[in-house]
Write a protein that holds these residues in place. Structure first.
Motif, PDB file in Angstrom:
ATOM      1  N   VAL A   8       0.836  -1.209   0.000  1.00  0.00           N
ATOM      2  CA  VAL A   8       0.000   0.000   0.000  1.00  0.00           C
ATOM      3  C   VAL A   8       0.868   1.254   0.000  1.00  0.00           C
ATOM      4  CG1 VAL A   8      -1.948  -1.154   1.112  1.00  0.00           C
ATOM      5  CG2 VAL A   8      -0.268   0.032   2.536  1.00  0.00           C
ATOM      6  N   THR A   9       2.007   1.196   0.674  1.00  0.00           N
ATOM      7  CA  THR A   9       2.902   2.357   0.684  1.00  0.00           C
ATOM      8  C   THR A   9       3.489   2.591  -0.696  1.00  0.00           C
ATOM      9  OG1 THR A   9       3.467   1.845   2.989  1.00  0.00           O
ATOM     10  CG2 THR A   9       4.873   3.421   1.842  1.00  0.00           C
ATOM     11  N   ALA A  10       3.896   1.507  -1.355  1.00  0.00           N
ATOM     12  CA  ALA A  10       4.442   1.625  -2.712  1.00  0.00           C
ATOM     13  C   ALA A  10       3.389   2.164  -3.678  1.00  0.00           C
ATOM     14  CB  ALA A  10       4.965   0.271  -3.183  1.00  0.00           C
ATOM     15  N   MET A  11       2.151   1.684  -3.555  1.00  0.00           N
ATOM     16  CA  MET A  11       1.076   2.159  -4.429  1.00  0.00           C
ATOM     17  C   MET A  11       0.807   3.649  -4.223  1.00  0.00           C
ATOM     18  SD  MET A  11      -0.161  -0.140  -6.504  1.00  0.00           S
ATOM     19  CE  MET A  11      -1.851   0.374  -6.836  1.00  0.00           C
ATOM     20  N   PHE A  12       0.779   4.048  -2.969  1.00  0.00           N
ATOM     21  CA  PHE A  12       0.549   5.459  -2.670  1.00  0.00           C
ATOM     22  C   PHE A  12       1.664   6.319  -3.264  1.00  0.00           C
ATOM     23  CE2 PHE A  12       1.490   9.110   0.077  1.00  0.00           C
ATOM     24  CZ  PHE A  12       0.302   9.811  -0.033  1.00  0.00           C
ATOM     25  N   LEU A  13       2.905   5.911  -3.059  1.00  0.00           N
ATOM     26  CA  LEU A  13       4.042   6.686  -3.559  1.00  0.00           C
ATOM     27  C   LEU A  13       4.038   6.777  -5.078  1.00  0.00           C
ATOM     28  CD1 LEU A  13       6.795   5.297  -1.159  1.00  0.00           C
ATOM     29  CD2 LEU A  13       6.015   7.672  -1.269  1.00  0.00           C
ATOM     30  N   ALA A  14       3.721   5.674  -5.739  1.00  0.00           N
ATOM     31  CA  ALA A  14       3.693   5.672  -7.202  1.00  0.00           C
ATOM     32  C   ALA A  14       2.648   6.657  -7.724  1.00  0.00           C
ATOM     33  CB  ALA A  14       3.405   4.264  -7.718  1.00  0.00           C
ATOM     34  N   ALA A  15       1.504   6.711  -7.055  1.00  0.00           N
ATOM     35  CA  ALA A  15       0.420   7.576  -7.524  1.00  0.00           C
ATOM     36  C   ALA A  15       0.652   9.046  -7.190  1.00  0.00           C
ATOM     37  CB  ALA A  15      -0.907   7.104  -6.921  1.00  0.00           C
ATOM     38  N   VAL A  16       1.384   9.322  -6.105  1.00  0.00           N
ATOM     39  CA  VAL A  16       1.490  10.707  -5.628  1.00  0.00           C
ATOM     40  C   VAL A  16       2.840  11.344  -5.936  1.00  0.00           C
ATOM     41  CG1 VAL A  16       2.504  10.393  -3.309  1.00  0.00           C
ATOM     42  CG2 VAL A  16       0.674  12.092  -3.660  1.00  0.00           C
ATOM     43  N   HIS A  17       3.819  10.570  -6.463  1.00  0.00           N
ATOM     44  CA  HIS A  17       5.219  11.020  -6.473  1.00  0.00           C
ATOM     45  C   HIS A  17       5.452  12.313  -7.267  1.00  0.00           C
ATOM     46  CE1 HIS A  17       5.379   9.075 -10.417  1.00  0.00           C
ATOM     47  NE2 HIS A  17       6.513   9.719 -10.625  1.00  0.00           N
ATOM     48  N   ASP A  18       4.628  12.587  -8.271  1.00  0.00           N
ATOM     49  CA  ASP A  18       4.842  13.790  -9.088  1.00  0.00           C
ATOM     50  C   ASP A  18       3.929  14.949  -8.683  1.00  0.00           C
ATOM     51  OD1 ASP A  18       7.015  13.309 -10.675  1.00  0.00           O
ATOM     52  OD2 ASP A  18       5.892  12.498 -12.370  1.00  0.00           O
ATOM     53  N   ILE A  19       3.413  14.930  -7.474  1.00  0.00           N
ATOM     54  CA  ILE A  19       2.522  16.008  -7.034  1.00  0.00           C
ATOM     55  C   ILE A  19       3.218  17.371  -7.089  1.00  0.00           C
ATOM     56  CG2 ILE A  19       3.098  15.772  -4.569  1.00  0.00           C
ATOM     57  CD1 ILE A  19       0.141  16.317  -3.956  1.00  0.00           C
ATOM     58  N   LYS A  21       4.769  18.626  -9.409  1.00  0.00           N
ATOM     59  CA  LYS A  21       4.597  19.256 -10.718  1.00  0.00           C
ATOM     60  C   LYS A  21       3.333  20.128 -10.747  1.00  0.00           C
ATOM     61  CE  LYS A  21       7.092  15.737 -13.375  1.00  0.00           C
ATOM     62  NZ  LYS A  21       7.011  14.691 -14.434  1.00  0.00           N
ATOM     63  N   ALA A  22       2.444  19.889  -9.791  1.00  0.00           N
ATOM     64  CA  ALA A  22       1.213  20.690  -9.704  1.00  0.00           C
ATOM     65  C   ALA A  22       1.471  21.923  -8.847  1.00  0.00           C
ATOM     66  CB  ALA A  22       0.085  19.849  -9.117  1.00  0.00           C
ATOM     67  N   ALA A  23       2.512  22.635  -9.193  1.00  0.00           N
ATOM     68  CA  ALA A  23       2.872  23.869  -8.496  1.00  0.00           C
ATOM     69  C   ALA A  23       3.250  24.903  -9.545  1.00  0.00           C
ATOM     70  CB  ALA A  23       4.028  23.617  -7.531  1.00  0.00           C
ATOM     71  N   VAL A  24       3.137  26.162  -9.212  1.00  0.00           N
ATOM     72  CA  VAL A  24       3.322  27.243 -10.192  1.00  0.00           C
ATOM     73  C   VAL A  24       4.719  27.221 -10.803  1.00  0.00           C
ATOM     74  CG1 VAL A  24       3.521  29.756 -10.390  1.00  0.00           C
ATOM     75  CG2 VAL A  24       1.530  28.734  -9.272  1.00  0.00           C
ATOM     76  N   GLY A  25       5.762  26.944  -9.978  1.00  0.00           N
ATOM     77  CA  GLY A  25       7.127  26.960 -10.492  1.00  0.00           C
ATOM     78  C   GLY A  25       7.317  25.975 -11.634  1.00  0.00           C
ATOM     79  N   PHE A  26       6.829  24.745 -11.458  1.00  0.00           N
ATOM     80  CA  PHE A  26       6.978  23.740 -12.517  1.00  0.00           C
ATOM     81  C   PHE A  26       6.109  24.089 -13.723  1.00  0.00           C
ATOM     82  CE2 PHE A  26       6.321  19.783 -14.750  1.00  0.00           C
ATOM     83  CZ  PHE A  26       7.586  19.198 -14.719  1.00  0.00           C
ATOM     84  N   GLN A  27       4.881  24.531 -13.469  1.00  0.00           N
ATOM     85  CA  GLN A  27       3.993  24.869 -14.577  1.00  0.00           C
ATOM     86  C   GLN A  27       4.520  26.068 -15.370  1.00  0.00           C
ATOM     87  OE1 GLN A  27       1.382  23.025 -15.678  1.00  0.00           O
ATOM     88  NE2 GLN A  27       2.127  21.571 -14.113  1.00  0.00           N
ATOM     89  N   GLY A  55      16.622  30.701 -11.454  1.00  0.00           N
ATOM     90  CA  GLY A  55      17.511  30.126 -10.447  1.00  0.00           C
ATOM     91  C   GLY A  55      16.721  29.590  -9.277  1.00  0.00           C
ATOM     92  N   SER A  56      15.711  30.350  -8.859  1.00  0.00           N
ATOM     93  CA  SER A  56      14.854  29.912  -7.756  1.00  0.00           C
ATOM     94  C   SER A  56      14.044  28.685  -8.149  1.00  0.00           C
ATOM     95  CB  SER A  56      13.919  31.050  -7.342  1.00  0.00           C
ATOM     96  OG  SER A  56      13.033  30.625  -6.324  1.00  0.00           O
ATOM     97  N   VAL A  57      13.573  28.652  -9.397  1.00  0.00           N
ATOM     98  CA  VAL A  57      12.801  27.496  -9.880  1.00  0.00           C
ATOM     99  C   VAL A  57      13.673  26.250  -9.905  1.00  0.00           C
ATOM    100  CG1 VAL A  57      11.584  26.520 -11.860  1.00  0.00           C
ATOM    101  CG2 VAL A  57      11.186  28.910 -11.206  1.00  0.00           C
ATOM    102  N   ARG A  58      14.920  26.412 -10.392  1.00  0.00           N
ATOM    103  CA  ARG A  58      15.830  25.264 -10.451  1.00  0.00           C
ATOM    104  C   ARG A  58      16.181  24.755  -9.058  1.00  0.00           C
ATOM    105  NH1 ARG A  58      18.047  28.033 -14.915  1.00  0.00           N
ATOM    106  NH2 ARG A  58      19.487  29.157 -13.528  1.00  0.00           N
ATOM    107  N   ASP A  59      16.271  25.658  -8.103  1.00  0.00           N
ATOM    108  CA  ASP A  59      16.610  25.264  -6.732  1.00  0.00           C
ATOM    109  C   ASP A  59      15.453  24.574  -6.020  1.00  0.00           C
ATOM    110  OD1 ASP A  59      19.128  26.275  -7.030  1.00  0.00           O
ATOM    111  OD2 ASP A  59      18.717  28.181  -6.020  1.00  0.00           O
ATOM    112  N   MET A  60      14.305  24.571  -6.651  1.00  0.00           N
ATOM    113  CA  MET A  60      13.119  23.929  -6.065  1.00  0.00           C
ATOM    114  C   MET A  60      12.606  22.856  -7.023  1.00  0.00           C
ATOM    115  SD  MET A  60      12.144  25.192  -3.086  1.00  0.00           S
ATOM    116  CE  MET A  60      10.380  25.035  -3.013  1.00  0.00           C
ATOM    117  N   PRO A  61      13.360  21.778  -7.237  1.00  0.00           N
ATOM    118  CA  PRO A  61      12.907  20.723  -8.148  1.00  0.00           C
ATOM    119  C   PRO A  61      11.588  20.132  -7.676  1.00  0.00           C
ATOM    120  CG  PRO A  61      14.744  19.962  -6.812  1.00  0.00           C
ATOM    121  CD  PRO A  61      14.633  21.426  -6.576  1.00  0.00           C
ATOM    122  N   HIS A  62      10.834  19.569  -8.611  1.00  0.00           N
ATOM    123  CA  HIS A  62       9.479  19.124  -8.255  1.00  0.00           C
ATOM    124  C   HIS A  62       9.483  18.012  -7.214  1.00  0.00           C
ATOM    125  CE1 HIS A  62      10.323  16.035 -11.384  1.00  0.00           C
ATOM    126  NE2 HIS A  62       9.477  15.301 -10.696  1.00  0.00           N
TER     127      HIS A  62
END
Length: 833
Positions: A8-19, A21-27, A55-62
């Protein structure tokens, strides 16, 4: 962790790991590349600033942003830390604590929400939706149901699993890209996944079920009956309850490899492991052991296909490995082994079922290196076998002990093989694996031989093993270099074969030149300064001429001159041995090549084994041998060296005498300080112990290149590897036999090119010389290598281009190469007065 919690932990991580990217810096980065996404985001109430500090965006990877978002919603921190690590490097603890998407005064607040405070609620609702979907996929109702405190071992394995899944899902060949305009409503994702997995075609995992090894089963597997050493080890393994580390010390040639392979099968079944890693000290020894491991693995693959891999820089040249089928065949095959292309990349290699490699690949699990979690994932689920443990110096041993600490934390069965070990070294390895701070004094002083040391349920055990093999009495004679020519001449005239092992390449080359000039041309020189194909040819010649199956005609008058490479795993049999003085354990390894097989007929004057020890290298202030081994260790070995050695009875006592000795001399202090310096140097990139959590684990990591990583676990000295080629008068290049090379090498030419590899001597890779060396090589080869950039096997290779006389100039020296001598170098003629 229980399987259900892991799942269940692996499933949760797989589904949520790219959350993240749902932030203004990445978008912001996305909208700069795909402008039409801007209006779609604004339609949903998410507003992207016109400009952001990149520079700030790069310092905050998704990945880091994702970890902070999960913490914001109350996800257990040891779980969210895995999301922060899914691009191969965990976040720094202080970085996570300092960055909080709740506090607007932090300047990087914009990376989460942008400038429009009204859009914050929309973005947070997106995050809640992603987390909700991930919980649903995992079969959970809330974040509180996730494990509240994961161990660092669990974090590493889950990180490796997440990285693996992410790489598979990001592969456009398996999952073709979806249109930017699509929101996924028209896609059958289940069919998409099924199609990808069918194309990927991973094999069934190896799941051995054998609980014991009868003599018949052993003979069916290995084609000979088990020895007493093998039978006793198998009995001990069978009776263990919670097996851990096994150290087998036994004479050369008594079947330690088969003892390890058969024991590994029992341990895998007992501990639920699904693979084997077999590590050797060098590429040559790894290639040499591969056919034996492959033969055993064939027996494990009669019902299901399993993947196998030979992993080192010259695997492409290993004929048995190259003959293995690539991919699972469409029609039934005689062999159940195959090479899976997905595992052929370095960082994925240890995920294959059966892996034979240089020991570097195991030691790198103790190295601060990006994506090290993949190595932990692979090795934690295998039985790990490491051969010739005595061959590793203090620097490599520091990495070995740290790797053992991690493998002990994973409860991974480990088998270490050696002819013999100093007692202190043996117990240091046991304590590293078991976590014990002390051990029984009797264990520390045990000189029994052969000997098995093992851990079971955290307790340390030892047992002498029965030995019914051949016993030999070897006469030891000290001599000088002046005695060597006559000793060789006398042996040749009697029709015997003689081996001369020198501690440096230059000394070996000088002796070989003398033999050719003054005694016989029936001589072979073997050392590390040959291109790979020539070295392989020489190994074949050695085994045919003086190997186990050699005969009286091939052995008659044969002379082999070499360096330390002759003491490692080559099954050759000498009538007489001449060797430079070296540490006692290595000297005994060399003596193991003397009268190795009793079925060989020997000349009358050579029927008794004799070893001549050359002591010249102890004279004077400096010598190559003193630099390599230290004066004290060589002098102590000479001091303890008797006039005769009974094998195998004297092996352990002699080694213990040397390595347990100590005094207050300056020479001893230098010996100790050299080891301490090596251990200190190793600490620079050493992975932390398996404690606390994954944060800060890869702080100040080593360079991500394979060569840098390998150098970091081998005394930190970068080596310069080149392809040795000829440059013709018209400017084209080719092989040393005169064959010209295509501008863009074919597959066949590429394989042949890789066989031209050679590591330059250490003087070309010292701190004061390496930059000049690489600069010169790059300038001379740039015209040709520029055309190879799309060939991933050749990209980045350095060329050593020789003229028609097989010579070139490099770093102020003249280098020359030929099949007889290998690479030699001298001062340029115009520099010699």
């Amino acid at each position: 962790m229980e399987q259900s919690v892991l799942f269940v932990t692996a499933m949760f991580l797989a589904a949520v790991h790219d959350i993240g990217k749902a932030a203004v810096g990445f978008q912001y980065k996305i909208t700069r590349a795909v402008a039409e996404r801007l209006s779609a985001l604004e339609h949903c109430g998410i507003f992207i600033p016109d400009a952001m500090d990149m520079g700030s965006v790069r310092d905050m990877p998704h990945a880091l942003v994702g970890e902070i978002i999960l913490n914001y919603f109350g996800c257990p921190e040891t779980v969210s830390a895995i999301v922060g690590a899914h691009h191969g490097v965990p976040a720094q603890k202080g970085e996570v604590q300092d960055l909080n998407c709740e506090r607007k005064e932090i300047k990087r607040y914009r990376n989460f929400f942008g400038d429009n405070e009204d859009g914050r609620e929309t973005i947070e609702n997106c995050w809640k939706a992603i987390i909700g979907l991930a919980l649903e996929r995992a079969g959970l109702d809330s974040l509180e149901e996730l494990p509240q405190k994961l161990t660092v071992q669990a974090q590493m394995v889950l990180s490796g699993l997440l990285i693996t899944a992410d790489w598979i899902a990001s592969n456009a060949e398996l999952f073709p890209l979806i249109s930017v305009d699509s929101v996924g409503d028209d896609i059958d994702f289940n069919n998409r996944i099924d199609a990808a997995l069918e194309k990927l075609e991973f094999p069934e995992m190896w799941k051995p079920e054998r609980q014991s090894y009868s003599d018949k089963a052993f003979e069916d597997t290995f084609r000979f009956a088990p020895s007493d050493v093998q039978r006793c080890m198998l009995d001990i393994v069978k009776e263990t309850n919670a097996p851990g580390l096994f150290i087998l010390e036994a004479p050369m040639g008594c079947g330690k490899t088969e003892a390890a392979l058969s024991s590994a099968e029992l341990l895998a079944a007992k501990c639920g492991k699904n693979g084997l890693f077999f590590g050797m000290p060098t590429q040559a020894t790894a290639s040499g052991i591969f056919p034996r491991v492959m033969s055993w693995a064939e027996k494990q693959s009669q019902e299901y296909y399993h993947s196998i891999l030979l992993r080192h820089g010259s695997a492409e040249l290993n004929i048995p490995f190259q003959r293995i089928q690539r991919g699972i065949p469409e029609e039934e095959s005689d062999s159940g082994l195959f090479v899976h292309s997905w595992f052929c990349e370095s960082k994925k290699a240890c995920l294959a079922d059966f892996v034979v490699a240089t020991v570097d690949h195991m030691l790198m699990m103790a190295l601060k290196r990006r994506h090290v979690m993949l190595l932990h994932l692979g090795l934690s689920e295998k039985v790990v076998v490491i051969d010739e443990v005595h061959a590793y110096d203090a620097y490599m041993s520091r990495y070995l002990e740290r790797a053992l600490q991690w493998l002990g934390a994973y409860h991974t069965p480990v088998i270490l093989l050696s002819a013999t070990l100093p007692a202190a070294r043996r117990m240091s390895l046991v304590r590293a694996y078991s976590g014990a701070k002390t051990s029984d004094e009797a264990l520390e002083k045990n000189t029994a031989y052969p000997l098995l040391t093992w851990t079971d349920s955290g307790e340390i055990h030892q047992q002498p093993l029965p030995y019914t093999g051949e016993h030999r009495n070897v006469r030891i004679i000290k001599c000088t270099g002046d005695d060597v020519p006559e000793l060789i001449r006398s042996t040749v005239e009697q029709g015997g074969c003689v081996g001369i092992i020198m501690n440096t390449v230059s000394r070996a080359q000088s002796v070989a030149e003398m033999v050719r000039r003054d005694i016989t041309d029936n001589v072979l020189l073997y050392h590390a300064q040959f291109i790979m194909t020539d070295r392989a040819d020489k190994e074949d010649q050695l085994l045919k001429s003086i190997g186990k199956d050699s005969d009286i005609d091939t052995r008659r008058g044969y002379v082999v001159v070499g360096t330390q490479v002759l003491e490692q795993s080559l099954d050759i049999d000498l009538d007489l041995l001449i060797t430079d003085i070296c540490p006692m354990d290595l000297l005994l390894q060399r003596i193991g090549r003397l009268h190795r097989h009793s079925h060989h007929s020997r000349p009358d004057g050579l029927k008794e084994p004799q070893c001549y020890v050359v002591t010249d290298e102890l004279e004077g202030e400096k010598s190559g041998s003193k630099f390599i081994y230290t004066t004290w260790l060589l002098e102590e070995t000479l001091k303890q060296l008797p006039e005769s050695i009974d094998l195998p009875e004297d092996i352990s006592p002699l080694v213990q005498k040397v390595y347990s000795a100590f005094d207050n001399s300056e020479k001893y202090k230098k010996y100790i300080s050299k080891d301490e310096l090596k251990e200190s140097k190793a600490g620079a990139f050493l992975l932390k112990k398996p404690k606390k959590d994954i944060h800060n684990l890869l702080e100040r990591a080593v360079s991500d290149s394979n060569s840098s990583a390998e150098a970091s676990v081998r005394d930190g000295l970068s080596s310069v590897e080149v392809l040795v080629l000829r440059q013709f008068d018209d400017g084209t290049i080719g092989f040393l036999d005169g064959t010209r090379l295509s501008d863009r090498p074919t597959k066949e030419e590429t394989v042949r090119l890789l066989g031209q590899r050679l590591r330059l001597p250490a003087r070309f890779s010292e701190k004061w010389s390496i930059d000049r060396t690489i600069d010169e090589l790059e300038k001379k080869g740039r015209t040709y290598t520029a055309l190879w950039k799309k060939n991933y096997l050749l990209a980045g290779q350095l060329l050593l281009l020789l003229n028609g006389d097989n010579e070139t100039e490099l770093s102020g020296l003249t280098l020359k190469y030929d099949f007889n001598n290998g690479l030699t170098y001298t001062k340029r003629s115009d520099d010699i007065e």
